[in-house]
Design an enzyme around this catalytic site. Sequence first.
Site, PDB file in Angstrom:
ATOM      1  N   HIS A 123       0.854  -1.185   0.000  1.00 51.10           N
ATOM      2  CA  HIS A 123       0.000   0.000   0.000  1.00 51.10           C
ATOM      3  C   HIS A 123       0.895   1.242   0.000  1.00 51.10           C
ATOM      4  O   HIS A 123       1.858   1.310   0.765  1.00 51.10           O
ATOM      5  CB  HIS A 123      -0.904  -0.014   1.237  1.00 51.10           C
ATOM      6  CG  HIS A 123      -1.800   1.173   1.300  1.00 51.10           C
ATOM      7  ND1 HIS A 123      -2.943   1.277   0.534  1.00 51.10           N
ATOM      8  CD2 HIS A 123      -1.696   2.333   1.991  1.00 51.10           C
ATOM      9  CE1 HIS A 123      -3.509   2.456   0.771  1.00 51.10           C
ATOM     10  NE2 HIS A 123      -2.769   3.103   1.655  1.00 51.10           N
ATOM     11  N   ASP A 155      -5.467  -8.877   6.416  1.00 45.02           N
ATOM     12  CA  ASP A 155      -6.515  -9.424   7.279  1.00 45.02           C
ATOM     13  C   ASP A 155      -7.858  -9.023   6.664  1.00 45.02           C
ATOM     14  O   ASP A 155      -7.911  -8.668   5.489  1.00 45.02           O
ATOM     15  CB  ASP A 155      -6.329  -8.987   8.737  1.00 45.02           C
ATOM     16  CG  ASP A 155      -6.555  -7.488   8.911  1.00 45.02           C
ATOM     17  OD1 ASP A 155      -6.928  -6.806   7.924  1.00 45.02           O
ATOM     18  OD2 ASP A 155      -6.362  -6.993  10.029  1.00 45.02           O
TER      19      ASP A 155
HETATM   20  C1  GRF Z   1       0.865   0.598  -5.970  1.00 47.67           C
HETATM   21  O1  GRF Z   1       1.169   1.898  -5.579  1.00 47.67           O
HETATM   22  C2  GRF Z   1       0.470  -0.227  -4.775  1.00 47.67           C
HETATM   23  O2  GRF Z   1       1.027   0.221  -3.572  1.00 47.67           O
HETATM   24  C3  GRF Z   1      -1.030  -0.042  -4.709  1.00 47.67           C
HETATM   25  O3  GRF Z   1      -1.451   0.056  -6.032  1.00 47.67           O
HETATM   26  C4  GRF Z   1      -0.371   0.521  -6.844  1.00 47.67           C
HETATM   27  C5  GRF Z   1      -0.223  -0.488  -7.922  1.00 47.67           C
HETATM   28  O4  GRF Z   1       0.633  -0.083  -8.937  1.00 47.67           O
HETATM   29  N1  GRF Z   1      -1.647  -1.117  -3.968  1.00 47.67           N
HETATM   30  P1  GRF Z   1       1.111  -1.117 -10.037  1.00 47.67           P
HETATM   31  O5  GRF Z   1      -0.103  -1.705 -10.705  1.00 47.67           O
HETATM   32  O6  GRF Z   1       1.918  -2.165  -9.330  1.00 47.67           O
HETATM   33  O7  GRF Z   1       1.955  -0.327 -10.986  1.00 47.67           O
END
Ligand code: GRF
Length: 305
Positions: A123, A155
């Site tokens: 995230h 979770d």
């Molecule tokens: C990333 O910033 C990740 O942290 C979030 O969604 C984005 C996905 O980017 N969960 P990508 O598809 O991997 O380029």
Amino acid sequence: MEGVPSEGGLTPFPLGRPARMAVLASGRGTNLEALLQAFPPGNPWGEVVLVLSDNPEAYALERARSRGVEAVALPWRGRRAFEAEALALLAQKGVDLVLLAGFMRLLSPGFVEPWYGRLLNIHPSLLPDYPGLHVHQRVLAAGERETGSTVHFVDQGMDTGPILLQGRVPVLPGDTPKTLESRVLFLEHRLYPKAVRLLLLGLAFPPPKGLGGLLGEEAARRFEALSPRERPLYLRAWALLRAWGQEALAGLAFLGQGGVWGQGAFLTAHLLAQDHPALRAELATLPEAVRTRAEAVLKRVESPL
Ligand code: GRF
């Protein structure tokens, strides 16, 4: 890594063989790309054997196919259908570890529970701050001076599970959501593979229940009083002491009374997440038995091949 017990219920890792990983992605898949690069076929740590998407248009699927990795679109017809098909595919491919990488759906308890401890998400914020969507806009609007990314165990909540690893980047004058996004993505592409390596070595696991029985009541209370961001450091130090045959010291180490082994474990646990010259220098002053073990694990995670 030698000596990390795979039994005892704390973590199924290390497996004693290369891990089989699946990635779930809904979009462009730059994090998937980083994982495919870090864990290609034949890699001793493990390999990505399956990519699943709820979005048939996801560029992530192309990325997997162009590297010869099986990629399956499961167009969204509701959570129940998606999860049933996904669970069947994971079982069929003998997957050990599931990595969410820009996967935009919330998984139900029926999916999350059996995979708990073996299901990670990344995230783009320093959780527990800024869960959910539009993170970079919100970070800028709040005037934050620092942001980052978090790899966490999944979770049942949204971006709520125990933190495994975080990385930080500054917010700079003139930043826009776009500049911040690319800075955070650069970080993520290194952070996610590293978090996976820590997990595969048995150095990361969700806080177990019944900590008092495992470490002593006082150490458990100390742990419970920590913030969610501080906890992974203590869990890594504990796992290192286990790996070094010094588990009996873990409770004392949590209280700052673990002697040179405790000190070595905490320094190493910190360095595994983030390098720091002062901590390296301190490690160099410890007895050789501690130092050599510390250096071996740092090398293993930092120069992975
Ligand atoms: C990333 O910033 C990740 O942290 C979030 O969604 C984005 C996905 O980017 N969960 P990508 O598809 O991997 O380029």
